[in-house]
Scaffold this motif. Structure first.
Motif: not given
Length: 218
Positions: A90-108
């Motif tokens: 219930l306290e999951f931070h979706w913004e942090k997940l999006q930042i992490f996914l962006d990091y993976l996408q840019k540096n894949k």
């Protein structure tokens, strides 16, 4: 000054030998019904430097909440830090997940290169997975054991093709035909790298972290 310059070959030889020193990482996990225990042990310089992270308690109070206690120890099990944290869906931070996914996408591409490098560099010295399981139906227990052997047989071939093993990986299952459902897992694995592998890839990983993910205006 001449004395210092004369010591340069010694310094270089020492550094080269240091880069060849192995680093061993041991992952040990045990689950017995609802009880969990996880420890990660790291040692190098022939066990002169070693520390381990233990998670002795992993409790699920509700379907959406998880409480864990972790201990960081060094040397002869000297306690360095102890943490207790409660995780909730219930306290999951979706913004942090999006930042992490962006990091993976840019540096894949860079991360993929690093993954291939470490896959070839590391050596698996030990891989043991033992399972004891059973349900209240003996026929279903037998079917689940057969499924386990099919999955682990494929998994064994997959990991042996992509990783360097010094010994044969071990996968076993003990069917439990008691009237009560039983599930227990024991995973014990040891992998080895060299300090030089971390030295080579460390700056590259640091660069990807500084680089981060995509900018908001992209």
């Amino acid at each position: 000054m001449e004395f210092v310059l004369s010591l340069y070959p010694f310094y270089i030889a020492t550094m080269l030998l240091l880069l060849l020193v192995p680093v061993r990482i041991n992952l040990f996990f045990v689950r017995e019904n609802k009880d969990d225990f996880l420890t990660i042990r790291v040692n190098t310089l022939f066990s002169l430097i070693r520390f381990n992270i233990e998670v002795p308690i992993l409790q699920q109070e509700t379907p959406l909440d998880l409480t864990l206690e972790a201990e960081l120890k060094a040397g002869q099990d000297k306690l360095v830090r102890e943490e207790k944290e409660k995780l909730s869906a219930l306290e999951f931070h979706w913004e942090k997940l999006q930042i992490f996914l962006d990091y993976l996408q840019k540096n894949k591409q860079v991360l993929s290169f690093m993954a291939r490098f470490y896959t070839r560099a590391l050596t698996v010295e030990k891989l043991v997975l033992r399972v004891r399981a059973g349900v209240d139906d003996a026929a279903l227990t037998a079917q689940l054991c057969g499924l386990y052997w099919a999955v682990t047989g494929t998994l064994k071939q997959f990991v042996q093709k992509r990783l360097n093993f010094t010994g044969e990986p071990v996968f076993t299952i003990d069917p439990d035909f008691s009237s009560q459902p039983v599930f227990a897992v024991k995973l014990d694995t040891v992998i080895a790298l060299r300090i030089g592998h971390f030295t080579v890839m460390g700056p590259l990983l640091l660069w990807t972290i500084i680089r981060g993910g995509r900018k908001k205006d992209e």
